[in-house]
Write an enzyme that holds these catalytic residues in place. Structure first.
Site, short mmCIF file in Angstrom:
data_model
loop_
_atom_site.label_atom_id
_atom_site.label_comp_id
_atom_site.label_asym_id
_atom_site.label_seq_id
_atom_site.Cartn_x
_atom_site.Cartn_y
_atom_site.Cartn_z
N GLY A 270 -97.64 20.21 36.93
CA GLY A 270 -98.27 19.05 37.54
C GLY A 270 -98.26 19.21 39.20
O GLY A 270 -98.84 18.29 39.54
N LYS B 66 -92.70 25.18 52.87
CA LYS B 66 -91.32 24.59 52.42
C LYS B 66 -91.14 23.98 51.07
O LYS B 66 -90.17 23.98 50.50
CB LYS B 66 -90.70 23.66 53.41
CG LYS B 66 -90.49 24.41 54.96
CD LYS B 66 -89.79 23.38 55.66
CE LYS B 66 -89.28 24.01 56.84
NZ LYS B 66 -88.42 23.00 57.91
N VAL C 219 -92.81 20.70 48.69
CA VAL C 219 -92.90 19.24 48.40
C VAL C 219 -92.49 18.66 47.11
O VAL C 219 -92.74 17.23 46.90
CB VAL C 219 -94.53 18.79 48.82
CG1 VAL C 219 -94.63 19.21 50.15
CG2 VAL C 219 -95.53 19.21 47.87
N GLU D 37 -89.48 17.93 45.83
CA GLU D 37 -88.21 16.94 45.71
C GLU D 37 -88.36 16.07 46.83
O GLU D 37 -87.68 15.04 46.45
CB GLU D 37 -86.96 17.78 45.61
CG GLU D 37 -87.06 19.27 45.28
CD GLU D 37 -86.96 19.49 43.69
OE1 GLU D 37 -86.44 18.70 42.85
OE2 GLU D 37 -87.86 20.48 43.33
#
Lengths: 184, 748, 335
Positions: free
Chosen positions: B476, B711, B713, B715
């Site tokens: 997702g 980098k 996204v 968490e």
């Protein structure tokens, strides 16, 4: 006419198969005849017996809304009703939403405006609750009680989205409720 | 060429998802399928004295009931059960023996020709237990806490570092102090799709073995295939694990769950295709975010410089594995504190092993730390944003390295501005709207920016379209979409001509999808393989008869408009279709590996950062809290797709609201059993809980983390939110609630 | 879920006859609770008698000025029915505070009265429960009892056998409105005042209500007095929507010349049945509405309340909810 079947005994020693019935279901406009025992839920009938897996099982207890379908235009949880009880009703699942609910967005598309809006506004992530959300949103529009964004939030609260797409779901639904020529 | 990367494209898998065509693990239609239904233990600890399956077997359509007494022979060594995310210890083995080690442990599998019959038969399996005394409460067992064992997963989850400076001395000398003990209960992932495996059995090449096509709910098909191969001693070539769509996972799919074991066991033994789907209730018998008790003590100078930090954690794990996560370390990564002491201990309880759950450890530790910092700032009489700016650091104190990039200061600035923070009255209980109290709170978030090795394949097909694949997952998160964007840009193709495929163990290997590393990891692999394919295509183009590139080198050309063009004269071009046509009618394919550039990376600490600002309304009579506004400013490097990335952040924010106010798996310690094991009583946020969510992506350039500057996204959207809400609740009410979730009874 | 036989009943007497001939049979209408419970192996009927084809989805005016709701009216159709929304807005509001739109589209008014407790232990066959298995013990008393009862838990010997609550929102409003439940059994029809329909657990907590096994709810009568001018329904729960009540309050008032002429207060989520006390309502009669008098009523309403640890907060919460509901009902804040 009363439809009655033989009662299987409830005993751990001599369990019997539940009698099956010929069940005629009208799904997405076409009638299907299935051989089902009474214990088959509408949800399982759709998924396991008719292979219409667009309708999802998220809890099987009416606690998530993933299994939402339209029966005679009303949104219900298909996990909490028996297939045999739905004879003679018109069942619409995500697979038939375009035919049953007023056609596609345009000649070039085979999507319902609500489906298109869900894509446009990224109103889902994993996609598992999505068919239920879309059926529920269309059912909500039939009901005609949602006017504001807060109404939509409340009246869509029977559909859990664990990915947390709620703000986008509300935006998508509102874009269909109040179409603006330049947004869709 | 960047035509697509950075653009808010709609999901390429959107059509399949809104039409119901996307197929999840339990939805593949297989002829002559058998259905398995799992029976779970009613007790927490002890032995199965007797298990009677006769009544179940008497039912028509019931094929077999598997128990520890009749299970087929499976691997003996613990090692064979170790999956890619297994913590140190001895993994749980379903049906191994008569021992019960946690409540709702799977103890039998009923296999029948319909789902309904299997479910009914399962209710007829009679079990007699010999019960032992169990311990399931962290709080009452904290004295038994000990240091966790170290293993492979410790590489990504380092334990607390050695103390620095002298915490005790500096703390007691600090004019501004706070101390607090914090708790939170177990939480369960509860993805909307319940765990399922459909195992298609076919006769194998040899008489003895079969071939297994397994549709599994997993965050890593490579993890599933490894597990199945090792446990059941089936060669890789006879197994294929497929998982094109995953109905949410949030970490629960990082380890093979027991339905996979059960389904493969039954299929192998019965030589039939078998599907096993767990129920929602059984989803509470899987791993979870562990309950823990955390103690924090902070000290600061009179002018608000943080000088002393203690963060001690006592967390739960099972009796058989030492699950750890990074909980205590974040303070020393966020603040330039000279004296710190960090501790993480485990209590072994009669429970299932915990599992990584969205921002594992990160949200656990930061939720506590950032409430503590808020309290310290309050005690110092300094605005919480100002306090954090005063204690800003460009270096990770533990690694003692500078951050490769860190735009947190900008997150504070832009977030505060969007939120209107300047209008905040500092005194608690000083803001009202009608009869309700208003609270404004904020917090910082941090999460690692990982980069793992991965492989990918790119094929320019004979029809001139590009197919790229890697055995990763899209739970997702938007993997399908961003990989398609990267590939399309790299080879200068329209997105309609690019097909990205994933979730198939026949594809080049990728790591399990977790830790927010997929965009960086698989993204780099896709970029690499497309670059490599480009070179190959250029080579072919150069050798074409009368090639306009005969004298050109690779650096002279660009890939654009489905063609290779000369940089300084784009009218000189060869279409990709022509290139593949020139390849003797065969597709042009390339497979590449992409490894993190350790040489570059090792000189830096790498992390994403965020600042969350929350407004709550508290009805003081009832203790009810509503989050009316939430702003998250995110610094996560390059954003590949602002539309799907925003969704990821919004999802994290919804999780943050849910965690702060609602989520809790409640165990009745009399029974050692989770009692609210359903979605009616385990509350996750519903639509009406969510009001105005605002996401800001702060520009952050980073060429250290990976070639894409990405980098991740997945968490970071969650990490800061629970603390921001708890701090807002304090601001509204003057009450520090140190036990999550903040339910109304705690504010009465 | 156990195997069961299925009968589609056409005609009330037919349905009742079927039911009377098989004591382990059950009626099914909306199915939202019984199918849930069957999947948990809590309900194990030998037969389901489908009553959805009976002609009971009706709303009729009664001669006394009240309204008769057919038992098969769905919760949604009831709540949004113009006559209900206008004359009994308390009922509409209570219904819409419960469940989800999908469930309200399925669940019937008769079924709502019959829904069973949400007690975690009742639902989990791995744990003892006196309601599910009489004599096995109550796990909730010493266990996790956040959603459990604080009132009416003791039997005549002052012993406690069950602390389950009735989970309905609709029934809280119906109790306040003094609805009457019409039922048909093998021996004919009878009417049950709402206050007598649900019961306290006593030492037979497995019995939820006074309906006989072979009786069928056919209609719910709403008396003429609907309190459309002064009412409130307040529901407190663990999330904003789609959650059962921790505490709910239905308040309905009639005001004459600035004084309270008629008062109804009913609590939900606190007892085995909607909790109403005529003596407490009497306190309010002839009083000028004020926070003080509301507080007095609230304290009296919770008299004898007992918490069991996790649910003790409900005592204070219920009092505050009562004061708020009465305040809202009188529009006291705007007076």
């Amino acid at each position: 006419m009363n439809l009655t079947t033989e009662a299987p005994l409830i005993s751990k020693k001599t369990p019997l198969l539940p009698a099956t019935h010929s069940v005629r279901l009208t799904v997405n406009g076409s009638e299907r005849e299935l051989q089902l025992a009474p214990w088959t839920s509408l949800l399982d009938a759709l998924r396991e017996y008719m292979h219409l897996t667009g309708t999802k099982k998220g809890c099987d207890h009416g606690q998530c809304g993933a299994c939402t379908v339209l029966v005679d235009g009303k949104r219900i949880n298909s996990c909490l009703t028996l297939a045999i009880m739905q004879e003679g009703k018109s069942i619409t699942t995500i697979e038939g939403i375009v035919q049953s609910e007023g056609g596609a967005t345009s000649e070039r598309s085979d999507l319902h405006p609500m489906q298109q809006a869900f894509i446009e506004h990224d109103a889902f992530q994993c996609g598992y609750c999505t068919p239920g959300q879309i059926c529920s949103a269309i059912g909500m529009m039939h009901e005609g009680h949602a006017k504001t964004a807060d109404d939509v939030r409340e009246l869509m609260s029977g559909n859990i989205c664990r990915c947390g797409a709620y703000p986008n779901i509300v935006t998508a639904i509102q874009s269909v409720m109040h179409p603006q020529p330049d947004t869709l | 060429m960047t035509q697509y990367v950075g653009k808010p494209l709609s999901r390429v898998d959107g059509y399949d998802k809104v039409t119901g065509k996307a197929k999840y693990a339990a939805e593949f239609d297989v002829p002559d399928l058998l259905y398995g239904y799992v029976v779970n233990s009613a007790i927490t600890k002890g032995k199965i004295k007797r298990i009677d399956t006769q009544a179940a077997l008497n039912l028509p359509g019931v094929v077999k009931v598997f128990t520890h007494e009749n299970r087929p022979k499976i691997a003996w060594f613990d090692m064979k059960y170790k999956d890619q995310d297994a913590p140190p210890g001895s993994p749980f083995r379903p049906l191994r023996d008569a021992n019960i080690v946690y409540n709702a442990q799977p103890i039998a599998l009923v296999v029948a020709d319909t789902f309904e019959m299997a479910r009914y038969a399962a209710s007829l399996v009679e079990i007699e237990y010999e019960e032992d005394k169990h311990e399931t409460a962290v709080e009452t067992n904290r004295h038994k806490a000990r240091k966790p064992s170290v293993g492979l997963t410790t590489l990504f989850k380092p334990g607390p570092p050695k103390p620095r400076g002298n915490f005790e001395e500096s703390f007691s000398a600090s004019p501004v102090q706070m101390t607090g003990e914090y708790m939170h209960s177990m939480e369960h992932h509860n993805p909307m799709e319940m765990f399922a495996s459909t195992v298609v059995y076919e006769k194998g090449r040899h008489k003895s073995g079969g071939r297994y096509t397994i549709y599994d709910k997993t965050q890593g098909v490579t993890n599933s295939i490894l597990y199945v191969s090792q446990v059941f001693d089936i060669p890789f070539k006879d197994i294929r694990v497929i998982s094109p769509y995953v109905g949410g996972a949030f970490g629960s799919g990082l380890r093979p769950q027991y339905q996979l074991f059960m389904a493969v066991m039954a299929a192998r033994e019965l030589k039939r295709s078998v599907r096993v789907t767990l129920t929602r209730q059984q989803m509470f018998s899987l791993g979870y975010r562990p309950a823990n008790v955390q103690t924090v003590a902070l000290g600061a100078s009179a002018d608000g410089k943080m000088t002393a930090l203690y963060h001690g954690v006592v967390s739960e794990t099972s009796q058989y594995e030492d699950y750890t996560e990074v909980i205590a370390n974040w303070g020393a990564m966020l603040y330039p504190v000279e004296n710190y002491k960090l501790d993480h201990k485990l209590v072994h309880l009669d429970v299932a092993t915990p599992m990584d759950m969205r921002a594992p450890g990160g949200v656990t530790g930061v939720s506590v730390l950032e409430c503590a910092v808020d309290e310290l700032a309050f005690n110092a009489g300094i605005d919480p944003v100002e306090f954090r700016l005063m204690n800003y650091t460009e270096r990770d104190q533990i690694a003692d390295l500078p951050y490769s990039s860190k735009e947190l200061r900008e997150c504070f600035r832009q977030g505060a501005e969007r939120f209107g923070w300047v209008k905040r009255k500092p005194e608690p209980r000083s803001m009202r709207r009608g009869g309700t109290l208003i609270g404004w709170g904020m917090a910082t978030g941090i999460w690692d920016a990982f980069h793992m090795p991965a492989r990918a394949e790119a094929v320019l097909m004979v029809n001139g379209k590009l197919r790229v694949s890697s055995a990763t997952a899209d739970i997702g998160t938007g993997t399908y979409t961003i990989m398609t964007q990267i590939a399309a840009d790299t080879l200068g193709m329209p997105i309609e001509d690019v097909l990205f495929k994933l979730g198939d163990s026949d594809m080049p290997a990728a790591p399990i999808e977790g830790g927010s590393w997929t965009a960086a990891t698989v993204g780099t692999a896709v970029k690499t393989v497309c670059d490599d394919l480009a070179k190959k295509l250029f080579k072919i183009a150069r050798k074409m008869p009368n090639s306009p590139f005969a004298k050109a080198t690779f650096t002279d050309v660009v890939f654009a408009d489905k063609a290779i063009q000369l940089k300084n004269d784009t009218s000189v071009s060869v279409s990709l279709q022509a290139v593949v046509d020139a390849n003797g009618g065969a597709a042009v394919r390339e497979t590449s590996s992409a490894l993190p550039n350790l040489f570059k990376q090792r000189k830096y600490a790498r992390a994403t950062h965020s600042a969350a600002f929350a407004e709550v309304e508290v009805d003081e009579d009832f203790g009810t809290v509503r989050v009316t506004r939430l702003v998250s400013a995110i610094a996560a490097g390059k954003i590949l797709n602002p539309k799907t990335a925003r969704s990821q952040i919004i999802g994290g924010m919804v999780w943050g609201i849910s965690k702060a106010l609602e989520e809790e798996s409640v165990m009745d310690h009399q029974f050692g059993r989770i009692m609210n094991h359903n979605l009616a009583e385990y509350h996750v946020a519903v639509n009406a809980d969510i009001q105005d969510l605002d996401v800001i992506f702060v520009e952050e350039n980073d060429d250290i983390v990976n070639p894409l500057g990405v980098k991740g996204v997945g968490e970071i959207g969650l990490v800061a939110v629970p603390a921001a809400i708890a701090n807002a609740v304090f601001h509204a009410t003057g009450k520090r609630i140190r036990t999550l979730p903040i339910t109304l009874d705690k504010l009465l | 879920m156990n195997p069961f036989a299925y009968t589609r009943a056409e005609g009330v007497s037919n349905a009742v006859r079927e039911r009377a001939s098989e004591h382990t049979a059950k009626f099914i209408a909306g199915g939202t609770n019984i199918i849930d419970l069957m999947k948990e192996n809590v309900e194990r009927p030998s037969r389901l008698i489908d009553i959805t084809h009976l002609p009971l989805a009706t709303v009729d005016e009664m001669e006394n000025g009240g309204i008769r709701l057919g038992a098969l009216m769905t919760n949604a159709d009831t709540a949004y029915h113009p006559k209900i929304a206008e004359r009994y807005p308390l009922l509409s509001k209570a219904i819409l505070a419960g469940a989800s739109p999908q469930l309200r589209n399925m669940a019937t008014d008769g079924g709502n009265l019959m829904q069973r407790t949400r007690c975690y232990y009742f639902y989990d066959v791995a744990t003892p429960c006196n309601k599910r298995e009489p004599g096995s013990g109550c796990s909730a008393i010493e266990g996790y009892n956040r959603i459990h009862a604080i009132l009416g838990t003791r039997d005549t010997n002052q012993d406690i056998h069950c602390i389950a609550t009735h989970p309905s929102d609709m029934c809280v409003a119906l109790a306040a409105l003094e609805a009457v439940v019409n039922v048909t059994g093998p021996y004919g029809e009878r009417s049950i005042p709402f206050a007598e329909f649900h019961r306290l657990p006593g030492n037979t907590p497995h019995i939820d209500n006074t309906l006989q096994d072979d009786e069928l709810i056919t209609a719910i009568d709403l008396p003429a007095r609907g309190f459309p001018d002064h009412y409130a329904y307040i529901k407190l729960r663990d999330r904003t929507s789609y959650a059962f009540a921790l505490v709910s309050v239905a308040a309905a008032l009639e005001l004459e010349n600035g004084r309270i002429a008629e008062a109804r207060i009913t609590l939900g989520g606190v007892a085995h049945k909607p909790w109403r006390r005529l003596d407490v309502e009497a306190i309010l009669i002839d009083k000028v509405p004020s926070k003080g008098v509301f507080q007095q009523a609230a304290d009296a309403m919770l008299e004898g309340a007992q918490g069991f640890g996790h649910n003790t907060f409900k005592i204070e919460l219920a009092k505050r909810a009562i004061v708020r509901a009465l305040t809202e009902a009188t529009n006291l804040n705007s007076l």
